[in-house]
Design a protein around this motif. Structure first.
Motif, PDB file in Angstrom:
ATOM      1  N   PHE A  96     140.862  16.024 114.188  1.00 23.54           N
ATOM      2  CA  PHE A  96     141.974  16.911 114.569  1.00 23.54           C
ATOM      3  C   PHE A  96     143.134  16.584 113.642  1.00 23.54           C
ATOM      4  CE2 PHE A  96     139.341  16.279 118.250  1.00 23.54           C
ATOM      5  CZ  PHE A  96     139.273  17.533 118.869  1.00 23.54           C
ATOM      6  N   ALA A  97     143.981  17.588 113.380  1.00 22.59           N
ATOM      7  CA  ALA A  97     145.151  17.321 112.534  1.00 22.59           C
ATOM      8  C   ALA A  97     146.129  16.420 113.272  1.00 22.59           C
ATOM      9  CB  ALA A  97     145.825  18.632 112.167  1.00 22.59           C
ATOM     10  N   ALA A  98     146.687  15.453 112.573  1.00 24.15           N
ATOM     11  CA  ALA A  98     147.766  14.593 113.098  1.00 24.15           C
ATOM     12  C   ALA A  98     148.309  13.797 111.924  1.00 24.15           C
ATOM     13  CB  ALA A  98     147.258  13.633 114.176  1.00 24.15           C
ATOM     14  N   GLY A  99     149.480  13.228 112.120  1.00 27.94           N
ATOM     15  CA  GLY A  99     150.024  12.318 111.111  1.00 27.94           C
ATOM     16  C   GLY A  99     150.207  12.971 109.759  1.00 27.94           C
ATOM     17  N   SER A 100     149.738  12.283 108.717  1.00 25.07           N
ATOM     18  CA  SER A 100     150.087  12.719 107.360  1.00 25.07           C
ATOM     19  C   SER A 100     149.473  14.058 106.975  1.00 25.07           C
ATOM     20  CB  SER A 100     149.724  11.642 106.338  1.00 25.07           C
ATOM     21  OG  SER A 100     148.334  11.478 106.246  1.00 25.07           O
ATOM     22  N   ILE A 101     148.291  14.408 107.528  1.00 18.59           N
ATOM     23  CA  ILE A 101     147.716  15.709 107.135  1.00 18.59           C
ATOM     24  C   ILE A 101     148.532  16.840 107.767  1.00 18.59           C
ATOM     25  CG2 ILE A 101     145.968  16.038 108.964  1.00 18.59           C
ATOM     26  CD1 ILE A 101     144.068  17.114 106.831  1.00 18.59           C
ATOM     27  N   SER A 102     149.084  16.589 108.938  1.00 21.53           N
ATOM     28  CA  SER A 102     149.906  17.613 109.593  1.00 21.53           C
ATOM     29  C   SER A 102     151.154  17.877 108.765  1.00 21.53           C
ATOM     30  CB  SER A 102     150.292  17.174 111.006  1.00 21.53           C
ATOM     31  OG  SER A 102     149.157  17.224 111.831  1.00 21.53           O
ATOM     32  N   LYS A 103     151.760  16.784 108.272  1.00 19.66           N
ATOM     33  CA  LYS A 103     152.957  16.922 107.424  1.00 19.66           C
ATOM     34  C   LYS A 103     152.615  17.608 106.122  1.00 19.66           C
ATOM     35  CE  LYS A 103     156.256  13.314 108.551  1.00 19.66           C
ATOM     36  NZ  LYS A 103     155.632  12.025 108.912  1.00 19.66           N
ATOM     37  N   ARG A 104     151.535  17.115 105.497  1.00 24.05           N
ATOM     38  CA  ARG A 104     151.189  17.567 104.151  1.00 24.05           C
ATOM     39  C   ARG A 104     150.830  19.048 104.137  1.00 24.05           C
ATOM     40  NH1 ARG A 104     146.212  15.199 103.125  1.00 24.05           N
ATOM     41  NH2 ARG A 104     147.022  13.283 103.992  1.00 24.05           N
ATOM     42  N   LEU A 105     150.083  19.497 105.164  1.00 24.42           N
ATOM     43  CA  LEU A 105     149.571  20.860 105.156  1.00 24.42           C
ATOM     44  C   LEU A 105     150.236  21.760 106.197  1.00 24.42           C
ATOM     45  CD1 LEU A 105     145.771  20.089 104.599  1.00 24.42           C
ATOM     46  CD2 LEU A 105     147.534  20.557 102.898  1.00 24.42           C
ATOM     47  N   GLY A 106     151.259  21.222 106.875  1.00 22.94           N
ATOM     48  CA  GLY A 106     151.991  22.024 107.851  1.00 22.94           C
ATOM     49  C   GLY A 106     151.121  22.475 109.014  1.00 22.94           C
ATOM     50  N   MET A 107     150.260  21.581 109.497  1.00 28.10           N
ATOM     51  CA  MET A 107     149.374  21.935 110.616  1.00 28.10           C
ATOM     52  C   MET A 107     149.869  21.257 111.878  1.00 28.10           C
ATOM     53  SD  MET A 107     145.704  21.240 108.956  1.00 28.10           S
ATOM     54  CE  MET A 107     144.586  22.515 109.396  1.00 28.10           C
ATOM     55  N   ALA A 108     149.911  21.977 112.976  1.00 26.96           N
ATOM     56  CA  ALA A 108     150.361  21.377 114.236  1.00 26.96           C
ATOM     57  C   ALA A 108     149.440  20.223 114.614  1.00 26.96           C
ATOM     58  CB  ALA A 108     150.353  22.426 115.338  1.00 26.96           C
ATOM     59  N   GLU A 109     150.028  19.149 115.117  1.00 31.15           N
ATOM     60  CA  GLU A 109     149.202  18.018 115.555  1.00 31.15           C
ATOM     61  C   GLU A 109     148.289  18.472 116.694  1.00 31.15           C
ATOM     62  OE1 GLU A 109     151.680  14.443 116.181  1.00 31.15           O
ATOM     63  OE2 GLU A 109     150.972  13.946 114.157  1.00 31.15           O
ATOM     64  N   GLY A 110     147.039  18.097 116.619  1.00 30.07           N
ATOM     65  CA  GLY A 110     146.069  18.467 117.657  1.00 30.07           C
ATOM     66  C   GLY A 110     145.200  19.653 117.256  1.00 30.07           C
ATOM     67  N   THR A 111     145.537  20.322 116.151  1.00 25.57           N
ATOM     68  CA  THR A 111     144.705  21.434 115.691  1.00 25.57           C
ATOM     69  C   THR A 111     143.310  20.912 115.336  1.00 25.57           C
ATOM     70  OG1 THR A 111     146.672  22.391 114.667  1.00 25.57           O
ATOM     71  CG2 THR A 111     144.549  23.322 113.980  1.00 25.57           C
TER      72      THR A 111
END
Ligand code: TMP
Ligand code: ASP
Length: 253
Positions: A96-111
């Motif tokens: 699931f997206a969280a942390g640095s990938i959420s920041k890097r790719l603008g994805m909501a945490e938990g996606t």
């Protein structure tokens, strides 16, 4: 404590020379750091919990045939491990997206991610462990193509195992980091899981409530880290009987 040779001291663990060649004693400290050690605290009981939890996960890996460095737990804070040549990469698997990938790719945490995604970071504190591509890894000789294929396969097997174990106790494995090392046999080497597997290096969310049960509690000031790790240990049935911990982390810096 018997006098023995310290081989290496990291942020959360110390390695001592082991009793036999090819072995090391891994000591789990109570220190917690985040953001490349910008934030530091001592959290009483964390080392004991992580020693137990890493033992639990690594022994589980052994049971399902995933090679790793764990030999046996020695006491509350120490375990005997195989000495390996650590590959200077952090291998991250994300479900699931969280942390640095959420920041890097603008994805909501938990996606939810379409499939487990494996990433590599170059282990260098001074550089902040930057994300690197397979091209960098091969070109700079940190690992060869065979190692890379083996690292991805190992990481995905660890992900299957860990996801299942955590799901069984109502916890979602959002992502985790492992380190991998080489064991040499004459001119050949094979890769095994090394370092530790604990809530320091995973994101673990309660399935029902979304409560964070990992080091993000410390990184983001969400409450008691020791309570969160104790909850993980309790659910997995590996709670040491005499862990004591302070109700609040003590800032030392
Ligand atoms: P990230 O979202 O900050 O890149 O972290 C991904 C996962 O890797 C998360 O479970 C925390 C873990 N991790 C470590 O164990 N050590 C590290 O130095 C970093 C940056 C992440
Ligand atoms: N990078 C680690 C973390 O935040 C610890 C640190 O950087 O000090 O998980």
């Amino acid at each position: 404590m018997a006098r023995r040779k310290k081989i290496y001291e990291g942020k959360a663990k110390i390695m001592y020379e082991g009793p036999e060649p090819g072995t090391l004693v891994q000591y789990f400290k109570d220190d917690a750091t985040a953001f490349n050690a910008e934030k530091k605290a001592t959290i009483e009981g964390k080392g004991v919990l992580n020693n137990r939890l890493s033992e639990f996960f690594m022994s589980g890996l052994t049971q399902v045939g995933i090679p790793n460095h764990f030999i046996k737990r020695l006491n509350m804070r120490e375990q005997l491990i195989r000495s390996v040549e650590i590959i200077p990469l952090e291998v991250i698997v994300r479900n699931f997206a969280a942390g640095s990938i959420s920041k890097r790719l603008g994805m909501a945490e938990g996606t939810p991610l379409p499939r487990p995604i494996v990433e590599f970071c170059y282990k260098d504190d001074a550089l902040g462990d930057p994300l690197v591509s397979e091209e960098h890894i091969i070109a700079f000789g940190w690992a060869n193509q065979q190692d890379l294929d083996d690292m991805i396969a190992l990481a995905l097997r660890v992900n299957d195992f860990m996801s299942g174990v955590m799901l069984a106790v109502g916890i979602k494995l959002v992502d985790f980091k492992i380190e991998i090392g080489r064991i040499w046999e004459n001119d050949f080497h094979r890769l095994i899981v090394a370092d530790e597997i604990s809530p320091d290096s995973c994101r673990l969310w309660d399935i029902e409530t979304g409560r964070k049960l990992d080091k993000d509690v410390f990184r983001r000031d969400l409450g008691s880290l020791a309570d969160a790790y104790t909850e993980v240990a309790r659910r997995l049935g590996v709670l040491p009987s005499n862990v004591t911990h302070a109700p609040k982390p003590t800032l030392i810096n």
